[in-house]
Design a protein around this motif. Sequence first.
Motif, mmCIF file in Angstrom:
data_model
loop_
_atom_site.group_PDB
_atom_site.id
_atom_site.type_symbol
_atom_site.label_atom_id
_atom_site.label_comp_id
_atom_site.label_asym_id
_atom_site.label_seq_id
_atom_site.Cartn_x
_atom_site.Cartn_y
_atom_site.Cartn_z
ATOM 1 N N GLY A 39 12.019 5.271 4.051
ATOM 2 C CA GLY A 39 11.739 3.918 4.527
ATOM 3 C C GLY A 39 12.211 2.897 3.507
ATOM 4 O O GLY A 39 13.228 3.080 2.824
ATOM 5 N N ASN A 40 11.449 1.846 3.374
ATOM 6 C CA ASN A 40 11.779 0.745 2.471
ATOM 7 C C ASN A 40 12.158 1.239 1.074
ATOM 8 O O ASN A 40 13.256 1.021 0.575
ATOM 9 C CB ASN A 40 10.552 -0.179 2.443
ATOM 10 N N ARG A 41 11.265 1.950 0.423
ATOM 11 C CA ARG A 41 11.516 2.372 -0.955
ATOM 12 C C ARG A 41 12.411 3.613 -1.038
ATOM 13 O O ARG A 41 13.259 3.710 -1.920
ATOM 14 C CB ARG A 41 10.175 2.657 -1.655
ATOM 15 N N GLY A 42 12.194 4.546 -0.092
ATOM 16 C CA GLY A 42 12.998 5.764 -0.117
ATOM 17 C C GLY A 42 14.480 5.438 -0.050
ATOM 18 O O GLY A 42 15.313 6.075 -0.709
ATOM 19 N N CYS A 61 14.744 13.745 4.742
ATOM 20 C CA CYS A 61 13.574 14.071 5.552
ATOM 21 C C CYS A 61 12.768 12.817 5.824
ATOM 22 O O CYS A 61 12.419 12.074 4.896
ATOM 23 C CB CYS A 61 12.726 15.082 4.774
ATOM 24 N N ASP A 62 12.504 12.546 7.087
ATOM 25 C CA ASP A 62 11.627 11.442 7.466
ATOM 26 C C ASP A 62 11.135 11.725 8.878
ATOM 27 O O ASP A 62 11.696 12.581 9.584
ATOM 28 C CB ASP A 62 12.354 10.090 7.404
ATOM 29 N N LEU A 63 10.109 11.001 9.286
ATOM 30 C CA LEU A 63 9.607 11.164 10.654
ATOM 31 C C LEU A 63 10.415 10.325 11.624
ATOM 32 O O LEU A 63 10.292 10.488 12.830
ATOM 33 C CB LEU A 63 8.125 10.763 10.717
ATOM 34 N N PRO A 102 4.163 7.331 2.062
ATOM 35 C CA PRO A 102 2.960 6.561 1.704
ATOM 36 C C PRO A 102 2.094 7.330 0.697
ATOM 37 O O PRO A 102 2.129 8.567 0.634
ATOM 38 C CB PRO A 102 2.243 6.397 3.045
ATOM 39 N N ASP A 103 1.280 6.594 -0.045
ATOM 40 C CA ASP A 103 0.557 7.154 -1.202
ATOM 41 C C ASP A 103 -0.300 8.376 -0.844
ATOM 42 O O ASP A 103 -0.463 9.273 -1.669
ATOM 43 C CB ASP A 103 -0.372 6.100 -1.822
ATOM 44 N N HIS A 104 -0.875 8.382 0.373
ATOM 45 C CA HIS A 104 -1.799 9.470 0.702
ATOM 46 C C HIS A 104 -1.077 10.807 0.834
ATOM 47 O O HIS A 104 -1.728 11.851 0.901
ATOM 48 C CB HIS A 104 -2.590 9.148 1.983
ATOM 49 N N TRP A 105 0.263 10.794 0.858
ATOM 50 C CA TRP A 105 1.032 12.033 0.948
ATOM 51 C C TRP A 105 1.539 12.527 -0.414
ATOM 52 O O TRP A 105 2.007 13.651 -0.543
ATOM 53 C CB TRP A 105 2.237 11.835 1.884
ATOM 54 N N HIS A 106 1.499 11.664 -1.434
ATOM 55 C CA HIS A 106 2.184 12.006 -2.691
ATOM 56 C C HIS A 106 1.697 13.326 -3.291
ATOM 57 O O HIS A 106 2.500 14.172 -3.688
ATOM 58 C CB HIS A 106 1.994 10.889 -3.729
ATOM 59 N N ALA A 107 0.367 13.484 -3.400
ATOM 60 C CA ALA A 107 -0.169 14.649 -4.131
ATOM 61 C C ALA A 107 0.239 15.955 -3.445
ATOM 62 O O ALA A 107 0.744 16.873 -4.097
ATOM 63 C CB ALA A 107 -1.683 14.540 -4.245
ATOM 64 N N VAL A 122 8.686 11.209 -7.967
ATOM 65 C CA VAL A 122 7.680 10.793 -6.975
ATOM 66 C C VAL A 122 7.341 9.322 -7.188
ATOM 67 O O VAL A 122 7.176 8.870 -8.322
ATOM 68 C CB VAL A 122 6.406 11.676 -7.041
ATOM 69 N N GLU A 123 7.247 8.613 -6.088
ATOM 70 C CA GLU A 123 7.004 7.174 -6.193
ATOM 71 C C GLU A 123 5.594 6.866 -6.711
ATOM 72 O O GLU A 123 4.684 7.677 -6.627
ATOM 73 C CB GLU A 123 7.245 6.481 -4.840
ATOM 74 N N LYS A 124 5.469 5.682 -7.263
ATOM 75 C CA LYS A 124 4.160 5.169 -7.670
ATOM 76 C C LYS A 124 3.462 4.583 -6.457
ATOM 77 O O LYS A 124 4.175 4.261 -5.488
ATOM 78 C CB LYS A 124 4.261 4.132 -8.779
ATOM 79 N N PRO A 125 2.178 4.363 -6.462
ATOM 80 C CA PRO A 125 1.230 4.916 -7.419
ATOM 81 C C PRO A 125 1.198 6.430 -7.249
ATOM 82 O O PRO A 125 1.364 6.925 -6.134
ATOM 83 C CB PRO A 125 -0.094 4.268 -7.022
ATOM 84 N N VAL A 149 7.847 9.708 -12.423
ATOM 85 C CA VAL A 149 7.079 8.839 -11.524
ATOM 86 C C VAL A 149 7.851 7.524 -11.412
ATOM 87 O O VAL A 149 8.371 7.015 -12.409
ATOM 88 C CB VAL A 149 5.640 8.631 -12.054
ATOM 89 N N GLY A 150 7.903 6.990 -10.183
ATOM 90 C CA GLY A 150 8.787 5.847 -9.918
ATOM 91 C C GLY A 150 8.339 4.512 -10.499
ATOM 92 O O GLY A 150 8.506 3.473 -9.859
ATOM 93 N N ILE A 151 7.786 4.539 -11.697
ATOM 94 C CA ILE A 151 7.452 3.280 -12.388
ATOM 95 C C ILE A 151 8.701 2.963 -13.214
ATOM 96 O O ILE A 151 8.795 3.270 -14.400
ATOM 97 C CB ILE A 151 6.175 3.451 -13.241
ATOM 98 N N PHE A 222 4.401 2.118 8.349
ATOM 99 C CA PHE A 222 5.608 1.471 7.842
ATOM 100 C C PHE A 222 5.354 0.225 7.005
ATOM 101 O O PHE A 222 5.171 -0.869 7.514
ATOM 102 C CB PHE A 222 6.565 1.176 8.999
ATOM 103 N N TYR A 223 5.322 0.424 5.759
ATOM 104 C CA TYR A 223 5.144 -0.583 4.721
ATOM 105 C C TYR A 223 3.716 -1.139 4.671
ATOM 106 O O TYR A 223 3.132 -1.248 3.598
ATOM 107 C CB TYR A 223 6.154 -1.745 4.860
ATOM 108 N N ASN A 224 3.133 -1.462 5.822
ATOM 109 C CA ASN A 224 1.852 -2.176 5.821
ATOM 110 C C ASN A 224 0.651 -1.326 5.407
ATOM 111 O O ASN A 224 -0.441 -1.865 5.237
ATOM 112 C CB ASN A 224 1.572 -2.754 7.212
ATOM 113 N N PHE A 225 0.860 -0.009 5.234
ATOM 114 C CA PHE A 225 -0.263 0.849 4.825
ATOM 115 C C PHE A 225 -0.890 0.366 3.521
ATOM 116 O O PHE A 225 -2.025 0.682 3.211
ATOM 117 C CB PHE A 225 0.191 2.316 4.687
ATOM 118 N N ARG A 226 -0.164 -0.421 2.748
ATOM 119 C CA ARG A 226 -0.674 -0.966 1.477
ATOM 120 C C ARG A 226 -1.950 -1.776 1.630
ATOM 121 O O ARG A 226 -2.651 -2.010 0.664
ATOM 122 C CB ARG A 226 0.378 -1.896 0.872
ATOM 123 N N TRP A 227 -2.202 -2.263 2.805
ATOM 124 C CA TRP A 227 -3.377 -3.123 3.021
ATOM 125 C C TRP A 227 -4.604 -2.317 3.488
ATOM 126 O O TRP A 227 -5.603 -2.893 3.855
ATOM 127 C CB TRP A 227 -3.033 -4.227 4.027
#
Length: 444
Positions: A39-42, A61-63, A102-107, A122-125, A149-151, A222-227
């Motif tokens: 997506g945006n960052r990938g 790989c993406d949905l 999205p972050d909930h998939w990183h681990a 792997v992207e941050k956070p 880590v993507g910082i 798509f992007y808005n999961f941050r909120w």
Amino acid sequence: MDSISRRDFARTASLATAASYSRILGANDRVRMGFIGLGNRGDQVHDGFLEHGDSQTMAVCDLREDYLDFAVKKSRGTPTRYKDYKKVLDDKNVDAVAIATPDHWHALMFVDACHAGKDVYVEKPLSLTVSEGRRMVEVAEQTKRVTQVGIHRRSGKFLMEAVDYVRSGALGTISLAKSFHIQNEWPNGLGAAPDGPLPSDFDWDQWLGPAPKVPYNRNRAFYNFRWFYNHSGGQLTNFGVHYMDMLRWALGKESPKAVVAMGGRYAGIKDNREIPDTLEVMWDFGGMMMIFCCYDANAAKGCATGAEMEIRGTKGTLYLYGNRWEVVPESITERTFGARTPLDRVTERSYGGSKKTVIEPKSAKGSADTAFHARNFLDCIKSRKKCNCDILIGHISTSNTLIGNIAHKTKSYLEWDGKTERFTNNAAANKFLQYQYRAPYKLG
Ligand SMILES: NC(=O)c1ccc[n+]([C@@H]2O[C@H](COP(=O)([O-])OP(=O)(O)OC[C@H]3O[C@@H](n4cnc5c(N)ncnc54)[C@H](O)[C@@H]3O)[C@@H](O)[C@H]2O)c1
């Protein structure tokens, strides 16, 4: 029989371990990459790798089909397309993966990738919870993976120079470092979005992964999961983790001794967000404090100069912007502060002309392009050295922000033990260091 030195033995042993998981790459070899989440960052991360001739995109790989089309089109060669990330991990033609879901998939994706013998960007956070991050560190160490880590500020040369400057002690005694995320999202924010309808070709269940099952809402995906807290830690872990990491890098800090936070959804922004529109978090690092200010309902400058970060010392302040930094010296007098008498005022007046700066102004420009961070990852895959922002660095920076969210949630002053990664004065707060994955998901 030839004798073998201890150093040669250690080297041979470490190469054998690496070989048992993946092929050993020489300086001129191509690294065969798989990109998960485009997506945006990938897409930006993919671009960062495409800048390097020794990075070959082997799998995407993406949905979303349209994101896969776009990624294939810009790749050199024809990468294999996947919707299931586990198939990327099974692909023997992939040496390393970049995860930008999205972050909930990183681990989960990170741990599975390590076990599959892939090196991982792997992207941050880094994670959604502290305990996930700790597990990621353990697994990366056990499996001897190279991790980044993507910082990405960590690979910006001009920022390395800023770090050297701060660490030289030139700013004097530093008592405060502050960062700002500021934008005005009032009045409509993400906009009103009722649940549904689910786009016909979109696998919402796979997007949710280990997160609790909730109806599809376009404001979550798509992007808005941050909120939304099921999927992210809000702007504190989104932007805040970049700033936390930059500041603790410059200041040589690890974990704070305590954290406190205050904020809320005060501005009446008309959307279904969960995160505050106004938030301040403070960390006590022993001898100095850090503050993150997130103002999402007013866009006036936070810091006097409009910088993203400021480091305040007795002799000057270092202001950090996206592509430059500057040092503004303090003007100081030899005046002694304290109780005032009429005689003191006379003395003060006599110091009228004695204000002076004790350090020189200084500034530098540069870029923290993602391509530099990708370059460092590719080099470390070949050298098996630690990356500029390896997993432990990313974990500590992410944890420091995650505990800020817990302080906000529990409305508490929380004392933190960075060694045990537990709060020491509030047992109830410790339960937010992890969360229950939705079945059948399990962190390996
Ligand atoms: N380093 C940075 O400066 C920076 C900048 C932006 C975003 N990020 C991070 O990148 C990550 C992604 O953010 P984004 O803005 O690109 O979000 P996004 O929604 O634009 O992209 C995420 C992508 O992941 C895909 N995805 C979700 N679940 C998947 C699954 N199970 N398998 C395969 N693909 C899946 C989605 O389809 C989507 O295309 C976040 O963790 C974010 O914090 C980092």
